[in-house]
Motif scaffolding. Sequence first.
Motif, PDB file in Angstrom:
ATOM      1  N   THR A  80       0.720  -1.452  -0.267  1.00 52.25           N
ATOM      2  CA  THR A  80       0.073   0.064   0.034  1.00 52.25           C
ATOM      3  C   THR A  80       0.811   1.432  -0.033  1.00 52.25           C
ATOM      4  N   THR A 116       0.451   4.845  -2.153  1.00 53.65           N
ATOM      5  CA  THR A 116      -0.919   4.844  -2.524  1.00 53.65           C
ATOM      6  C   THR A 116      -1.923   5.797  -1.709  1.00 53.65           C
ATOM      7  N   SER A 175      -9.480  -0.559  -4.942  1.00 57.36           N
ATOM      8  CA  SER A 175      -9.024   0.917  -5.504  1.00 57.36           C
ATOM      9  C   SER A 175      -7.590   0.833  -6.102  1.00 57.36           C
ATOM     10  N   ILE A 176      -6.829  -0.354  -5.499  1.00 58.52           N
ATOM     11  CA  ILE A 176      -5.409  -0.377  -6.042  1.00 58.52           C
ATOM     12  C   ILE A 176      -5.112  -1.649  -6.741  1.00 58.52           C
TER      13      ILE A 176
END
Length: 246
Positions: free
Chosen positions: A152, A155, A176-177
């Motif tokens: 993460t 991000t 979302s990633i």
Amino acid sequence: MPREAPYLAMAEALRARIVAGDWRLGERLPSRARLAAEYGVGRNVVQRAVDLLIADGLLEGRAGSGTYVRVPRERLRMVRSRRRDHSLAALTERGRAGAWDAHSEVRVPAPEDIAGRLALSAGDLCVRTCYEFLADGVPVQLSESWESMALTGGTPVVLPEQGPLAGRGVVERMRSIGVTVETVVELPRPARATQAQANLLGIAAGDLVLAIERTIYDTSGRPVETADIIIPDVRREVVYEFEVDR
């Protein structure tokens, strides 16, 4: 026949007085020294008797204050659910609407056990988020969550409770990633509250809690989040609910 252990007899005597109303709910008991003198026993006998009644849930000890008759608390149900009409990792709590406080730290080296659960090397950098969940202003659950910064970092969702998806949960944040969550594994175990946990939950150190080790995996089997969840037994009963495939 063998004589009953003195602390057991002492515990029964105290229990009878509590039931009879000699000490009201929430009232402080006399000191151990005073009880020892009153009953003609040693302080260690009083201590063991009090410890037994604390374990039975009749009394509660408060650090630096003394021992009190425990006020019964409503034991609410928590349903940890996996149903097709909910997101996979919802595992939500039913009942009274709640709130939570959260605090995140970045670049925290993963301890060996956490690293093993996240398929990392010990010392790899993570985001650690500590949660305190409340119901009617009363703490009912603690959680310590870990996510790898290799996943993460950099991000918008590196901090679970900040950014555009703050508070939206692991599934939506990971989606979302470009990471799709598929599986949640929970390992529940009975445990005793540490002093730190007891202070946060408003219970006594050594009180029974349910400790849940939760790990969330993506479609490739990679662990993307792991957490240690602590639920006080005196406040909650936990039920697991699953939908049967038809």
